[in-house]
Design a protein around this motif. Sequence first.
Motif, PDB file in Angstrom:
ATOM      1  N   THR A 301       0.678  -1.233  -0.110  1.00 57.08           N
ATOM      2  CA  THR A 301       0.218  -0.021  -0.108  1.00 57.08           C
ATOM      3  C   THR A 301       0.858   1.256   0.105  1.00 57.08           C
ATOM      4  O   THR A 301       1.994   1.180   0.737  1.00 57.08           O
ATOM      5  N   ARG A 302       0.232   2.225  -0.812  1.00 54.39           N
ATOM      6  CA  ARG A 302       1.256   3.596  -0.608  1.00 54.39           C
ATOM      7  C   ARG A 302       0.699   4.452   0.573  1.00 54.39           C
ATOM      8  O   ARG A 302       1.198   5.388   0.714  1.00 54.39           O
ATOM      9  N   PHE A 303      -0.291   4.129   1.352  1.00 45.92           N
ATOM     10  CA  PHE A 303      -0.742   4.693   2.408  1.00 45.92           C
ATOM     11  C   PHE A 303      -0.117   4.455   3.840  1.00 45.92           C
ATOM     12  O   PHE A 303      -0.500   5.303   4.611  1.00 45.92           O
ATOM     13  N   GLY A 304       0.659   3.537   3.710  1.00 51.04           N
ATOM     14  CA  GLY A 304       1.047   3.264   5.088  1.00 51.04           C
ATOM     15  C   GLY A 304       0.148   3.068   5.958  1.00 51.04           C
ATOM     16  O   GLY A 304      -0.809   2.351   5.791  1.00 51.04           O
ATOM     17  N   ASP A 305       0.542   3.400   7.139  1.00 53.49           N
ATOM     18  CA  ASP A 305      -0.740   3.212   8.326  1.00 53.49           C
ATOM     19  C   ASP A 305      -1.904   3.950   8.126  1.00 53.49           C
ATOM     20  O   ASP A 305      -2.922   3.504   8.761  1.00 53.49           O
ATOM     21  N   ASP A 306      -2.086   4.776   7.316  1.00 50.41           N
ATOM     22  CA  ASP A 306      -3.083   5.750   7.141  1.00 50.41           C
ATOM     23  C   ASP A 306      -4.318   5.063   6.377  1.00 50.41           C
ATOM     24  O   ASP A 306      -5.341   5.368   6.438  1.00 50.41           O
ATOM     25  N   ILE A 307      -3.893   3.661   5.532  1.00 54.01           N
ATOM     26  CA  ILE A 307      -5.014   2.942   4.888  1.00 54.01           C
ATOM     27  C   ILE A 307      -6.069   2.610   5.866  1.00 54.01           C
ATOM     28  O   ILE A 307      -7.105   2.546   5.195  1.00 54.01           O
ATOM     29  N   GLY A 308      -6.097   2.356   7.100  1.00 54.28           N
ATOM     30  CA  GLY A 308      -7.044   1.980   7.935  1.00 54.28           C
ATOM     31  C   GLY A 308      -8.214   3.174   7.849  1.00 54.28           C
ATOM     32  O   GLY A 308      -9.153   2.827   7.859  1.00 54.28           O
ATOM     33  N   ILE A 309      -7.604   4.335   8.260  1.00 54.13           N
ATOM     34  CA  ILE A 309      -8.380   5.376   8.322  1.00 54.13           C
ATOM     35  C   ILE A 309      -9.223   5.865   7.015  1.00 54.13           C
ATOM     36  O   ILE A 309     -10.460   6.053   6.825  1.00 54.13           O
ATOM     37  N   ILE A 310      -8.207   5.778   5.886  1.00 50.85           N
ATOM     38  CA  ILE A 310      -8.810   6.132   4.604  1.00 50.85           C
ATOM     39  C   ILE A 310      -9.853   5.148   4.077  1.00 50.85           C
ATOM     40  O   ILE A 310     -10.692   5.447   3.567  1.00 50.85           O
ATOM     41  N   GLY A 311      -9.530   4.116   4.292  1.00 53.61           N
ATOM     42  CA  GLY A 311     -10.489   2.935   4.087  1.00 53.61           C
ATOM     43  C   GLY A 311     -11.849   2.902   4.874  1.00 53.61           C
ATOM     44  O   GLY A 311     -12.860   2.973   4.052  1.00 53.61           O
ATOM     45  N   ALA A 312     -11.792   3.211   6.116  1.00 58.05           N
ATOM     46  CA  ALA A 312     -12.948   3.413   6.800  1.00 58.05           C
ATOM     47  C   ALA A 312     -13.672   4.452   6.666  1.00 58.05           C
ATOM     48  O   ALA A 312     -14.843   4.226   6.160  1.00 58.05           O
ATOM     49  N   ALA A 313     -13.037   5.600   5.976  1.00 56.50           N
ATOM     50  CA  ALA A 313     -13.761   6.699   5.529  1.00 56.50           C
ATOM     51  C   ALA A 313     -14.261   6.415   4.213  1.00 56.50           C
ATOM     52  O   ALA A 313     -15.514   6.945   3.954  1.00 56.50           O
ATOM     53  N   ALA A 314     -13.641   5.720   3.336  1.00 55.73           N
ATOM     54  CA  ALA A 314     -14.126   5.041   2.181  1.00 55.73           C
ATOM     55  C   ALA A 314     -15.706   4.512   2.184  1.00 55.73           C
ATOM     56  O   ALA A 314     -16.286   4.727   1.226  1.00 55.73           O
ATOM     57  N   LEU A 315     -15.806   3.639   3.124  1.00 57.01           N
ATOM     58  CA  LEU A 315     -16.900   2.962   3.459  1.00 57.01           C
ATOM     59  C   LEU A 315     -18.043   4.079   3.520  1.00 57.01           C
ATOM     60  O   LEU A 315     -19.228   3.746   3.091  1.00 57.01           O
ATOM     61  N   ALA A 316     -17.755   5.238   3.954  1.00 58.28           N
ATOM     62  CA  ALA A 316     -18.766   6.217   4.010  1.00 58.28           C
ATOM     63  C   ALA A 316     -18.659   7.142   2.919  1.00 58.28           C
ATOM     64  O   ALA A 316     -20.111   7.594   2.579  1.00 58.28           O
ATOM     65  N   ILE A 317     -18.023   7.286   2.291  1.00 55.81           N
ATOM     66  CA  ILE A 317     -17.772   8.329   1.286  1.00 55.81           C
ATOM     67  C   ILE A 317     -18.701   7.633   0.002  1.00 55.81           C
ATOM     68  O   ILE A 317     -19.376   8.384  -0.639  1.00 55.81           O
ATOM     69  N   ARG A 318     -18.531   6.361  -0.441  1.00 57.48           N
ATOM     70  CA  ARG A 318     -19.329   5.670  -1.181  1.00 57.48           C
ATOM     71  C   ARG A 318     -19.759   4.330  -0.462  1.00 57.48           C
ATOM     72  O   ARG A 318     -18.974   3.524  -0.432  1.00 57.48           O
ATOM     73  N   VAL A 319     -21.024   4.225   0.100  1.00 55.56           N
ATOM     74  CA  VAL A 319     -21.239   2.914   0.836  1.00 55.56           C
ATOM     75  C   VAL A 319     -21.453   1.814  -0.208  1.00 55.56           C
ATOM     76  O   VAL A 319     -22.219   1.935  -1.178  1.00 55.56           O
ATOM     77  N   PRO A 320     -20.649   0.809  -0.137  1.00 52.15           N
ATOM     78  CA  PRO A 320     -20.706  -0.190  -0.821  1.00 52.15           C
ATOM     79  C   PRO A 320     -22.127  -0.906  -0.785  1.00 52.15           C
ATOM     80  O   PRO A 320     -22.651  -1.053   0.358  1.00 52.15           O
ATOM     81  N   ASP A 321     -22.652  -1.248  -1.916  1.00 52.63           N
ATOM     82  CA  ASP A 321     -24.050  -1.970  -2.167  1.00 52.63           C
ATOM     83  C   ASP A 321     -24.201  -3.057  -1.015  1.00 52.63           C
ATOM     84  O   ASP A 321     -25.241  -3.154  -0.662  1.00 52.63           O
ATOM     85  N   SER A 322     -23.017  -4.007  -1.056  1.00 54.25           N
ATOM     86  CA  SER A 322     -23.201  -5.163  -0.087  1.00 54.25           C
ATOM     87  C   SER A 322     -23.268  -4.817   1.403  1.00 54.25           C
ATOM     88  O   SER A 322     -23.595  -5.741   2.357  1.00 54.25           O
ATOM     89  N   LEU A 323     -22.974  -3.616   1.693  1.00 51.80           N
ATOM     90  CA  LEU A 323     -23.331  -3.371   3.391  1.00 51.80           C
ATOM     91  C   LEU A 323     -24.695  -2.488   3.540  1.00 51.80           C
ATOM     92  O   LEU A 323     -25.071  -2.712   4.641  1.00 51.80           O
ATOM     93  N   LYS A 324     -25.108  -2.244   2.338  1.00 44.90           N
ATOM     94  CA  LYS A 324     -26.396  -1.369   2.593  1.00 44.90           C
ATOM     95  C   LYS A 324     -27.554  -2.310   3.360  1.00 44.90           C
ATOM     96  O   LYS A 324     -27.986  -1.639   4.329  1.00 44.90           O
ATOM     97  N   PRO A 325     -27.805  -3.490   2.957  1.00 41.23           N
ATOM     98  CA  PRO A 325     -28.698  -4.478   4.008  1.00 41.23           C
ATOM     99  C   PRO A 325     -28.527  -4.296   5.319  1.00 41.23           C
ATOM    100  O   PRO A 325     -29.122  -4.337   6.136  1.00 41.23           O
ATOM    101  N   PHE A 326     -27.178  -4.532   5.635  1.00 40.51           N
ATOM    102  CA  PHE A 326     -26.708  -4.550   7.155  1.00 40.51           C
ATOM    103  C   PHE A 326     -27.061  -3.216   7.914  1.00 40.51           C
ATOM    104  O   PHE A 326     -27.319  -3.290   9.086  1.00 40.51           O
ATOM    105  N   ILE A 327     -26.967  -2.048   7.219  1.00 36.81           N
ATOM    106  CA  ILE A 327     -27.060  -0.882   7.854  1.00 36.81           C
ATOM    107  C   ILE A 327     -28.616  -0.825   8.256  1.00 36.81           C
ATOM    108  O   ILE A 327     -28.968  -0.224   9.501  1.00 36.81           O
TER     109      ILE A 327
END
Length: 339
Positions: A301-327
Amino acid sequence: MVNVQHYLGVDVGASFIRIGVIDEGGRVIEKIKVPMPPEGDEDTVANIIIKGAKEDLAKYLPSISAVGIGSIGPLDLRTGNVIIAPNLRWRVKRFRLYAPLRTGLKLPIIIGNDAMASVWGEYLFGQGVGKNNVVYITLSTGIGMGVIVDGHLLVGKDGNAHEMGHAVVDIESDLQCGCGGYGHLEAIAGGGNIPRSARWYLEKRYRGQMSEVALMVKEGRATTPDIFNGYRKGDSFAVEFIDYVLKAIAAGVANVINAYDPEIVILGGSVFLNNSDIIMDGLNKYIKRYVVNRMPEITGTRFGDDIGIIGAAALAIRVPDSLKPFIESQEREMAASKG
Ligand SMILES: [Zn+2]
């Protein structure tokens, strides 16, 4: 700052809770890091997140439009709770995320597993951009994986699809994993397990000369960095043991390539980031003997340690279709438990 939209990305790890303010383009604006407490109750993690958002990151709070969480697992995504992982030795059996965060922050909350979040972050903002088949593997205290196949984020029935850390990579091993199973990749190569795995290897398999690192392992005072440093210095035990770890990692990554046929495999996590030269060399040396599919690109990864927070935010920036029923399910569960 009034018109700028931000997102909170929260990486709940076994060792740290990281909270980042992330913009719509996946850039880190601000971040904080809180150690995971050694003991806690059902709402300890949620309370740390709420306090971070309302106190340390208070000036961004009015611009935050949603909160994404990437958590250690196993998850219970139907309720938005986390089953306490073997890596955390807490008395309670689970901690809650969705209900207390939704109540405490009054913002949309999107929860995924940490590696699932990371693969989504790479897909939206990193080396997975423009690709439809992306795998992210974290080699950290534990080992986790996120998978996108044909543009679809794999989630599973409870949010625990592809628990790659528990792939069997040594059928002869009697070293027990934290989960109770045997021969699992995480038991052999997880950062939290490497000292124990080294001790097992020393007692059960090593036939070479006693070395400095072998002695440290025998006396129970070798850390994971000590063992990797020993490998770098050519310590005879460390070289043989780390070579075994590298074969296990190569077998694990190969299983993933054979199962999902990705275009790219992206590696991250502290064990990888601190030893990326050794691990990439190991993969180059051993992976071909285990892979049947056409080889994908394998990279860090080019994001180093930050991939965790960037990825988590990405779930909120564009919510994956497969997570919508769980919400929807988490929202129903919360309403039901309030009576
Ligand atoms: Zn296991």
